[in-house]
Design an enzyme around this catalytic site. Structure first.
Site, PDB file in Angstrom:
ATOM      1  N   ALA A  48     -20.547  67.581  80.585  1.00 38.57           N
ATOM      2  CA  ALA A  48     -21.691  66.712  80.876  1.00 38.57           C
ATOM      3  C   ALA A  48     -22.511  66.406  79.631  1.00 38.57           C
ATOM      4  O   ALA A  48     -23.702  66.145  79.703  1.00 38.57           O
ATOM      5  CB  ALA A  48     -22.580  67.364  81.936  1.00 38.57           C
ATOM      6  N   GLY A  85     -22.040  63.852  77.557  1.00 35.18           N
ATOM      7  CA  GLY A  85     -22.047  62.441  77.194  1.00 35.18           C
ATOM      8  C   GLY A  85     -23.428  61.820  77.276  1.00 35.18           C
ATOM      9  O   GLY A  85     -24.204  62.099  78.189  1.00 35.18           O
ATOM     10  N   ARG A  90     -23.598  53.226  77.555  1.00 32.84           N
ATOM     11  CA  ARG A  90     -23.462  51.998  78.342  1.00 32.84           C
ATOM     12  C   ARG A  90     -24.504  51.920  79.464  1.00 32.84           C
ATOM     13  O   ARG A  90     -24.756  50.845  80.014  1.00 32.84           O
ATOM     14  CB  ARG A  90     -22.055  51.889  78.922  1.00 32.84           C
ATOM     15  CG  ARG A  90     -20.985  51.572  77.879  1.00 32.84           C
ATOM     16  CD  ARG A  90     -19.589  51.715  78.452  1.00 32.84           C
ATOM     17  NE  ARG A  90     -19.373  50.850  79.597  1.00 32.84           N
ATOM     18  CZ  ARG A  90     -18.304  50.934  80.405  1.00 32.84           C
ATOM     19  NH1 ARG A  90     -17.383  51.870  80.178  1.00 32.84           N
ATOM     20  NH2 ARG A  90     -18.163  50.114  81.409  1.00 32.84           N
ATOM     21  N   LYS A 116     -26.482  60.746  81.074  1.00 31.43           N
ATOM     22  CA  LYS A 116     -25.748  59.958  82.060  1.00 31.43           C
ATOM     23  C   LYS A 116     -25.675  60.635  83.421  1.00 31.43           C
ATOM     24  O   LYS A 116     -25.883  59.991  84.460  1.00 31.43           O
ATOM     25  CB  LYS A 116     -24.339  59.667  81.534  1.00 31.43           C
ATOM     26  CG  LYS A 116     -23.475  58.896  82.504  1.00 31.43           C
ATOM     27  CD  LYS A 116     -22.205  58.373  81.868  1.00 31.43           C
ATOM     28  CE  LYS A 116     -21.321  59.450  81.318  1.00 31.43           C
ATOM     29  NZ  LYS A 116     -20.024  58.920  80.856  1.00 31.43           N
ATOM     30  N   GLY A 171     -18.744  65.556  84.593  1.00 33.18           N
ATOM     31  CA  GLY A 171     -19.989  65.356  85.321  1.00 33.18           C
ATOM     32  C   GLY A 171     -20.188  63.959  85.827  1.00 33.18           C
ATOM     33  O   GLY A 171     -20.970  63.735  86.756  1.00 33.18           O
ATOM     34  N   GLY A 192      -6.178  56.566  81.125  1.00 34.92           N
ATOM     35  CA  GLY A 192      -4.978  57.192  80.595  1.00 34.92           C
ATOM     36  C   GLY A 192      -3.887  57.213  81.651  1.00 34.92           C
ATOM     37  O   GLY A 192      -4.157  57.304  82.854  1.00 34.92           O
ATOM     38  N   ASN A 194      -4.640  59.048  85.000  1.00 34.05           N
ATOM     39  CA  ASN A 194      -5.246  60.356  84.861  1.00 34.05           C
ATOM     40  C   ASN A 194      -6.709  60.316  85.288  1.00 34.05           C
ATOM     41  O   ASN A 194      -7.455  59.409  84.926  1.00 34.05           O
ATOM     42  CB  ASN A 194      -5.139  60.807  83.398  1.00 34.05           C
ATOM     43  CG  ASN A 194      -5.885  62.087  83.134  1.00 34.05           C
ATOM     44  OD1 ASN A 194      -5.767  63.040  83.900  1.00 34.05           O
ATOM     45  ND2 ASN A 194      -6.650  62.119  82.049  1.00 34.05           N
ATOM     46  N   ASN A 209     -19.745  55.039  84.196  1.00 32.23           N
ATOM     47  CA  ASN A 209     -20.121  54.858  82.798  1.00 32.23           C
ATOM     48  C   ASN A 209     -21.094  53.712  82.576  1.00 32.23           C
ATOM     49  O   ASN A 209     -21.509  53.473  81.456  1.00 32.23           O
ATOM     50  CB  ASN A 209     -18.862  54.604  81.958  1.00 32.23           C
ATOM     51  CG  ASN A 209     -17.916  55.793  81.973  1.00 32.23           C
ATOM     52  OD1 ASN A 209     -18.223  56.848  81.418  1.00 32.23           O
ATOM     53  ND2 ASN A 209     -16.781  55.641  82.638  1.00 32.23           N
ATOM     54  N   ALA A 264     -65.814  51.531 117.171  1.00 35.48           N
ATOM     55  CA  ALA A 264     -65.159  50.680 116.174  1.00 35.48           C
ATOM     56  C   ALA A 264     -66.125  50.321 115.055  1.00 35.48           C
ATOM     57  O   ALA A 264     -67.323  50.138 115.264  1.00 35.48           O
ATOM     58  CB  ALA A 264     -64.654  49.405 116.857  1.00 35.48           C
TER      59      ALA A 264
END
Length: 433
Positions: free
Chosen positions: A8, A10, A14, A21, A98, A134, A164, A221, A400
């Site tokens: 995690a 990263g 983007r 992220k 993550g 991949g 992958n 991402n 009231a």
């Protein structure tokens, strides 16, 4: 024993955000917490690899252990960072990402079960658009020989439909030995986690791919991918709510949170939003365009349309909260009604009390919040201001237009407004003629 390493670290460039992220939210909680929830039902230990300066992430994953990847040198390098925290661990270790928060616990169980039949197991998918994933290269026997990253793949390899998902599982000793042997001789100059597959195959060991739906395994991402994941998790949550006996009149318009609890025979009309922490008991009706957060709605209550329930609110059985009514930190007793255009904050409202249209509790003096107590069966007339701290007794009647600053005893009638004075002949006589 089983352990999981979650990568995690990263930055998620983007996303164009200062948040890590994996701290971006899905269904009301950080995406990393979704993955942790899945892992906690399968693995005995979890280690999260974070980046420098990600204190908010470290706090979010507590009490799980964290380790910092000071230099971002690839996924294999990141997984290697967890080795000291799992030193001496005997058992299987899975490495996950993550930003793959929608993996189901059953898929993780299939992964670890497959590891019992092979030396290395990995997750794979057949996405509608393989894009730059991949590719999983298999031999004639179906055994996985290697993973080739898109950037390094030939045109023939890019045509392979099985992709992958990045998740691998192996015995701890072997996994960390392979991680230590990784080389960064590729176009990216990084240490790829996926290269452990080729190392295992080179040793004559068996490698098995476990396929799962793309909806579970695709990464997040970008903001667009985050929105797609939100749509997927909302679909799951709506389906679970309806299977549990709740009626969603227009399911595609209802927004749920990860922990929303809807009992059987709850009816949810279109465009209702549930923020985290909401529980609704059987037979309640939530009318269109209402917003609920961190509150409880008891059996048979009616909320909305266009109502807002804020944190700390409890709406009692058979109580009514009507259009453009906002409740905050308020207990509304059984059968009580606040049907129109009111703000009730920091209050306790007794059973069967009636709150007239336009009533407000003046609960904030600029520094402190103060509480209003309204007794059972009390009637608060329209356009009343209750200046807290104040108490209105049981069965009391407030006229009231009153501004109530002092206690109203039980069974009393309170009038707290200026006397009307009429000035004859001072109207608009003759104006405009």
């Amino acid at each position: 024993m089983r352990a999981a390493i979650i990568l995690a670290a990263g930055q998620g460039t983007r996303m164009k955000s200062v948040l890590p992220k994996v701290m971006h939210r899905l269904a009301g909680r950080p995406m990393i917490r979704h993955l942790l929830a899945a892992c906690e039902g399968v693995f005995d230990r979890v280690v999260v690899v974070v980046g420098p300066g990600m204190e908010s992430l470290e706090k979010a994953v507590a009490p799980h252990a964290t380790v910092v990847q000071a230099e971002r040198l690839g996924t294999g390098h990141a997984a290697r960072m967890a080795a000291p925290l799992l030193e001496g661990f005997s058992g299987d270790v899975a490495v996950l990402y993550g930003d793959n928060p929608l993996i189901a616990p059953d898929t993780l169980r299939r992964l670890v079960e497959a590891r019992q039949e092979a030396d290395l197991a990995l997750l794979a998918m057949r996405p509608a658009d393989p894009g730059k994933y991949g590719r999983v290269v298999q031999g004639a026997s179906g055994q996985v020989e290697r993973i080739v990253e898109w950037a390094d793949a030939t045109e023939e390899e890019r045509a392979i439909p099985i992709c992958n998902a990045g998740v691998v599982c192996a015995e701890a000793g072997r996994l960390f030995r392979w991680l230590a042997a990784l080389r960064n001789e590729n176009r990216q100059g990084e240490f790829y986690l996926t290269d452990v597959v080729a190392l295992a195959h080179g040793e004559g060991l068996s490698v098995r791919a476990v396929e799962a739906p793309e909806a579970e395994l695709r990464g997040i991402n970008s903001r667009a991918e985050l929105a797609a994941a939100e749509a997927e998790i909302q679909q799951r949550l709506r389906q679970a709510a309806m299977e549990g006996g709740a009626t969603l009149v227009a399911p595609e318009t209802v927004h749920l949170s990860w922990d929303t609890r809807l009992a059987p025979d709850v009816v949810v009309e279109p465009h209702v939003v549930f923020a985290p922490g909401v529980s609704v008991e059987t037979g309640a009706t939530l009318r269109a365009f209402s917003h609920l957060e961190d509150c409880v709605v008891r059996a048979g209550a009616v909320i909305g349309p266009y109502a807002r329930l804020r944190p700390g609110t409890e709406v009692g059985e058979e109580a009514h909260v009507g259009n453009f009514v906002e409740l905050k930190a308020t207990t509304l007793g059984r059968g009580a009604k606040a049907n129109h255009l009111s703000y009730i904050g920091d209050a306790t409202v007794g059973a069967r009390a009636n709150i007239g249209a336009g009533t407000i509790t003046c609960n904030y003096d600029g520094i402190h919040k103060h509480r209003t107590v309204i007794g059972e069966g009390a009637f608060i007339g329209s356009d009343t201001a209750l200046v807290a701290p104040v108490r209105v007794g049981a069965r009391a009647l407030v006229a009231a237009g009153s501004v109530v600053t002092e206690e109203v005893p039980d069974d009393a009638f309170a009038i707290a407004r200026g006397r009307q004075v009429n000035k004859p002949g001072r109207g608009f006589r003759g104006k405009g003629k």
